[in-house]
Design a protein around this motif. Structure first.
Motif, PDB file in Angstrom:
ATOM      1  N   VAL A  26      15.730  -9.629  -5.890  1.00  0.00           N
ATOM      2  CA  VAL A  26      16.013  -9.209  -4.514  1.00  0.00           C
ATOM      3  C   VAL A  26      16.413  -7.739  -4.438  1.00  0.00           C
ATOM      4  CG1 VAL A  26      17.491  -9.573  -2.502  1.00  0.00           C
ATOM      5  CG2 VAL A  26      16.683 -11.542  -3.831  1.00  0.00           C
ATOM      6  N   ALA A  27      15.738  -6.998  -3.573  1.00  0.00           N
ATOM      7  CA  ALA A  27      16.123  -5.611  -3.319  1.00  0.00           C
ATOM      8  C   ALA A  27      17.388  -5.586  -2.476  1.00  0.00           C
ATOM      9  CB  ALA A  27      15.000  -4.880  -2.593  1.00  0.00           C
ATOM     10  N   ASN A  28      18.293  -4.687  -2.809  1.00  0.00           N
ATOM     11  CA  ASN A  28      19.543  -4.573  -2.069  1.00  0.00           C
ATOM     12  C   ASN A  28      19.610  -3.214  -1.400  1.00  0.00           C
ATOM     13  OD1 ASN A  28      22.556  -4.214  -1.570  1.00  0.00           O
ATOM     14  ND2 ASN A  28      22.488  -6.287  -2.380  1.00  0.00           N
ATOM     15  N   SER A  29      20.044  -3.190  -0.146  1.00  0.00           N
ATOM     16  CA  SER A  29      20.071  -1.934   0.614  1.00  0.00           C
ATOM     17  C   SER A  29      21.450  -1.285   0.668  1.00  0.00           C
ATOM     18  CB  SER A  29      19.580  -2.193   2.047  1.00  0.00           C
ATOM     19  OG  SER A  29      20.447  -3.099   2.713  1.00  0.00           O
ATOM     20  N   TRP A  30      22.431  -1.915   0.041  1.00  0.00           N
ATOM     21  CA  TRP A  30      23.799  -1.386   0.094  1.00  0.00           C
ATOM     22  C   TRP A  30      24.076  -0.483  -1.112  1.00  0.00           C
ATOM     23  CZ3 TRP A  30      26.822  -6.494   1.505  1.00  0.00           C
ATOM     24  CH2 TRP A  30      26.434  -6.889   2.796  1.00  0.00           C
ATOM     25  N   GLY A  31      23.499   0.693  -1.097  1.00  0.00           N
ATOM     26  CA  GLY A  31      23.644   1.622  -2.209  1.00  0.00           C
ATOM     27  C   GLY A  31      22.610   1.326  -3.270  1.00  0.00           C
ATOM     28  N   TRP A  32      21.579   2.143  -3.344  1.00  0.00           N
ATOM     29  CA  TRP A  32      20.475   1.847  -4.245  1.00  0.00           C
ATOM     30  C   TRP A  32      19.793   3.135  -4.661  1.00  0.00           C
ATOM     31  CZ3 TRP A  32      15.339   2.685  -2.292  1.00  0.00           C
ATOM     32  CH2 TRP A  32      15.295   3.031  -0.938  1.00  0.00           C
ATOM     33  N   ALA A  33      18.903   2.999  -5.635  1.00  0.00           N
ATOM     34  CA  ALA A  33      18.159   4.156  -6.122  1.00  0.00           C
ATOM     35  C   ALA A  33      16.767   3.713  -6.536  1.00  0.00           C
ATOM     36  CB  ALA A  33      18.877   4.801  -7.304  1.00  0.00           C
ATOM     37  N   THR A  34      15.834   4.648  -6.503  1.00  0.00           N
ATOM     38  CA  THR A  34      14.472   4.327  -6.922  1.00  0.00           C
ATOM     39  C   THR A  34      13.726   5.607  -7.299  1.00  0.00           C
ATOM     40  OG1 THR A  34      12.523   2.980  -6.377  1.00  0.00           O
ATOM     41  CG2 THR A  34      13.362   4.454  -4.651  1.00  0.00           C
ATOM     42  N   TRP A  35      12.486   5.428  -7.731  1.00  0.00           N
ATOM     43  CA  TRP A  35      11.626   6.517  -8.173  1.00  0.00           C
ATOM     44  C   TRP A  35      10.377   6.594  -7.297  1.00  0.00           C
ATOM     45  CZ3 TRP A  35      13.534   2.456 -10.903  1.00  0.00           C
ATOM     46  CH2 TRP A  35      14.453   2.711 -11.930  1.00  0.00           C
ATOM     47  N   ASP A  36       9.668   7.715  -7.387  1.00  0.00           N
ATOM     48  CA  ASP A  36       8.440   7.855  -6.617  1.00  0.00           C
ATOM     49  C   ASP A  36       7.396   6.825  -7.026  1.00  0.00           C
ATOM     50  OD1 ASP A  36       8.104   9.035  -9.109  1.00  0.00           O
ATOM     51  OD2 ASP A  36       7.084  10.831  -8.356  1.00  0.00           O
ATOM     52  N   ARG A  37       7.343   6.455  -8.307  1.00  0.00           N
ATOM     53  CA  ARG A  37       6.357   5.483  -8.781  1.00  0.00           C
ATOM     54  C   ARG A  37       6.556   4.113  -8.135  1.00  0.00           C
ATOM     55  NH1 ARG A  37       9.102   2.002 -11.542  1.00  0.00           N
ATOM     56  NH2 ARG A  37      10.845   2.573 -12.902  1.00  0.00           N
ATOM     57  N   ALA A  38       7.805   3.793  -7.741  1.00  0.00           N
ATOM     58  CA  ALA A  38       8.084   2.516  -7.075  1.00  0.00           C
ATOM     59  C   ALA A  38       7.956   2.641  -5.563  1.00  0.00           C
ATOM     60  CB  ALA A  38       9.485   2.025  -7.444  1.00  0.00           C
ATOM     61  N   TRP A  39       8.495   3.725  -4.999  1.00  0.00           N
ATOM     62  CA  TRP A  39       8.492   3.892  -3.547  1.00  0.00           C
ATOM     63  C   TRP A  39       7.075   4.031  -2.995  1.00  0.00           C
ATOM     64  CZ3 TRP A  39      11.733   2.733   0.075  1.00  0.00           C
ATOM     65  CH2 TRP A  39      11.631   3.301   1.353  1.00  0.00           C
ATOM     66  N   LYS A  40       6.124   4.433  -3.832  1.00  0.00           N
ATOM     67  CA  LYS A  40       4.746   4.555  -3.344  1.00  0.00           C
ATOM     68  C   LYS A  40       4.179   3.187  -2.950  1.00  0.00           C
ATOM     69  CE  LYS A  40       2.361   4.139  -7.824  1.00  0.00           C
ATOM     70  NZ  LYS A  40       1.521   4.860  -8.812  1.00  0.00           N
ATOM     71  N   HIS A  41       4.814   2.113  -3.397  1.00  0.00           N
ATOM     72  CA  HIS A  41       4.378   0.764  -3.043  1.00  0.00           C
ATOM     73  C   HIS A  41       5.018   0.280  -1.738  1.00  0.00           C
ATOM     74  CE1 HIS A  41       2.174   0.117  -6.741  1.00  0.00           C
ATOM     75  NE2 HIS A  41       3.210   0.537  -7.436  1.00  0.00           N
ATOM     76  N   PHE A  42       5.933   1.071  -1.169  1.00  0.00           N
ATOM     77  CA  PHE A  42       6.546   0.654   0.092  1.00  0.00           C
ATOM     78  C   PHE A  42       5.482   0.589   1.178  1.00  0.00           C
ATOM     79  CE2 PHE A  42       8.339   1.720   4.265  1.00  0.00           C
ATOM     80  CZ  PHE A  42       9.214   0.643   4.413  1.00  0.00           C
ATOM     81  N   ASN A  43       5.457  -0.546   1.879  1.00  0.00           N
ATOM     82  CA  ASN A  43       4.482  -0.765   2.948  1.00  0.00           C
ATOM     83  C   ASN A  43       5.250  -1.127   4.210  1.00  0.00           C
ATOM     84  OD1 ASN A  43       2.418  -1.573   4.654  1.00  0.00           O
ATOM     85  ND2 ASN A  43       1.325  -2.744   3.101  1.00  0.00           N
ATOM     86  N   ALA A  44       5.047  -0.374   5.285  1.00  0.00           N
ATOM     87  CA  ALA A  44       5.765  -0.625   6.534  1.00  0.00           C
ATOM     88  C   ALA A  44       5.118  -1.719   7.373  1.00  0.00           C
ATOM     89  CB  ALA A  44       5.851   0.668   7.349  1.00  0.00           C
ATOM     90  N   ASP A  45       3.901  -2.137   6.983  1.00  0.00           N
ATOM     91  CA  ASP A  45       3.152  -3.128   7.758  1.00  0.00           C
ATOM     92  C   ASP A  45       3.518  -4.541   7.307  1.00  0.00           C
ATOM     93  OD1 ASP A  45       1.284  -4.832   8.938  1.00  0.00           O
ATOM     94  OD2 ASP A  45      -0.343  -3.379   8.780  1.00  0.00           O
ATOM     95  N   ILE A  46       4.386  -5.201   8.052  1.00  0.00           N
ATOM     96  CA  ILE A  46       4.876  -6.511   7.621  1.00  0.00           C
ATOM     97  C   ILE A  46       3.786  -7.583   7.684  1.00  0.00           C
ATOM     98  CG2 ILE A  46       5.699  -7.447   9.819  1.00  0.00           C
ATOM     99  CD1 ILE A  46       8.338  -8.131   8.152  1.00  0.00           C
ATOM    100  N   GLU A  47       2.818  -7.418   8.553  1.00  0.00           N
ATOM    101  CA  GLU A  47       1.719  -8.381   8.603  1.00  0.00           C
ATOM    102  C   GLU A  47       0.898  -8.317   7.319  1.00  0.00           C
ATOM    103  OE1 GLU A  47       1.448 -10.648  10.739  1.00  0.00           O
ATOM    104  OE2 GLU A  47       2.854  -9.944  12.272  1.00  0.00           O
ATOM    105  N   MET A  48       0.637  -7.124   6.858  1.00  0.00           N
ATOM    106  CA  MET A  48      -0.103  -6.949   5.621  1.00  0.00           C
ATOM    107  C   MET A  48       0.716  -7.461   4.432  1.00  0.00           C
ATOM    108  SD  MET A  48      -1.722  -3.416   4.059  1.00  0.00           S
ATOM    109  CE  MET A  48      -2.545  -3.094   5.638  1.00  0.00           C
ATOM    110  N   LEU A  49       2.015  -7.219   4.473  1.00  0.00           N
ATOM    111  CA  LEU A  49       2.891  -7.631   3.378  1.00  0.00           C
ATOM    112  C   LEU A  49       2.955  -9.151   3.221  1.00  0.00           C
ATOM    113  CD1 LEU A  49       5.851  -5.145   3.949  1.00  0.00           C
ATOM    114  CD2 LEU A  49       4.475  -5.298   1.866  1.00  0.00           C
ATOM    115  N   THR A  50       2.798  -9.874   4.316  1.00  0.00           N
ATOM    116  CA  THR A  50       2.992 -11.330   4.281  1.00  0.00           C
ATOM    117  C   THR A  50       1.711 -12.117   4.513  1.00  0.00           C
ATOM    118  OG1 THR A  50       3.568 -11.319   6.643  1.00  0.00           O
ATOM    119  CG2 THR A  50       5.381 -11.130   5.063  1.00  0.00           C
ATOM    120  N   ALA A  51       0.572 -11.444   4.619  1.00  0.00           N
ATOM    121  CA  ALA A  51      -0.684 -12.119   4.964  1.00  0.00           C
ATOM    122  C   ALA A  51      -1.060 -13.204   3.966  1.00  0.00           C
ATOM    123  CB  ALA A  51      -1.806 -11.086   5.077  1.00  0.00           C
TER     124      ALA A  51
END
Length: 271
Positions: free
Chosen positions: A122-147
């Protein structure tokens, strides 16, 4: 490590005329001489909202620096928090399976029996860190994410239905919430990614007093900030089953007895 850290502050604009004065108060505080290597303040001219402000801010910092430590304004951090984040960012920099470093750890029973650090899905939003190699997978389209989601995916995503993550997905689709965090968790989940957690929490969320966005009054998540540094970073790049079961138990029992739930409900409707 504050004096060695570059600090970027994304200060959102006021929602309406009634909040202009409070936003200006915050911006006055931001200009105080905090002890950082350098401070850059980005003041939004209009109200972006939490989700867009976070997504844009993280994207810009990561695109320039390749990594970021992200703290929202309702978080307190342990004096060893920055050390933990930086050590972990170095340790797992080239491991594509590791997609986030969580600073927060749930107040589970017998936490001292867990490894000093471990992986959980589980990703946690209460204080976190990441890299560009991971953040490039962030997708704002929830329909695509759950299709492609099946009932089994939903079960796994919601930790055997012990937490309301899938409810958040439904609420987002219904326009009831605008959460960047649930989309970040979905993005990590779809990649089969892992999140590093500390045995002792480096973060305390003080926004669960009812004042925070997307947060009601809730003391179930209160923790004691770690007063010792994290020294051992696990080399076992897989989800820790003991930690999984302990956190799942916390999710299942965090709301307490029926009496405790009734008291919280009354507090909520009368505040």
């Amino acid at each position: 490590m504050a004096s060695d850290s570059e600090l970027f502050i994304f200060a959102d604009g006021a929602k309406d005329s009634d909040t202009i004065a409070r936003v200006n108060e915050v911006r006055t505080i931001l200009r105080e001489p905090w002890v950082f290597k350098n401070i850059t303040i980005i003041e939004r001219e209009k109200n972006w909202g939490l989700a867009e402000n976070i997504i844009d801010g993280v994207t810009k910092i990561i695109s320039e620096y390749g990594r970021a430590i992200v703290l929202e304004d309702d978080l307190e951090i342990s004096m060893y928090g920055l050390r933990y984040f930086n050590d972990a960012l170095e340790k797992y920099a080239d491991n594509n399976k590791v997609m986030e470093i969580s600073g927060y750890m749930f107040p589970i029973k017998d936490s001292d029996k867990l490894h000093e650090t471990f992986f959980f899905r589980v990703a946690n939003s209460w204080g976190w860190a990441t890299w560009d190699r991971a953040w490039k997978h962030f997708n704002a389209d929830i329909e695509m994410l759950t299709a492609h989601f099946t009932k089994e995916d939903i079960r796994r995503f919601s930790i055997d239905y012990s937490e309301n993550f899938w409810k958040q997905v439904r609420e987002f689709k219904a326009g009831k919430i605008n959460s960047w965090a649930i989309r970040w968790y979905l993005s990590i989940f779809n990649q089969g990614g892992l999140v590093l957690y500390p045995q002792r929490s480096m973060i305390q969320n003080i926004g669960t007093d009812g004042s925070g966005t997307h947060s009601d009054r809730d003391n179930a998540y209160r923790v004691e900030l770690s007063d010792t540094p994290i020294r051992i970073f696990t080399d076992k790049i897989e989800e820790d089953r003991q930690a999984y079961n302990a956190i799942k138990y916390f999710f299942q029992h965090r709301k307490g007895s029926l009496l405790q739930r009734a008291i919280r409900y009354l507090q909520k409707i009368t505040k």
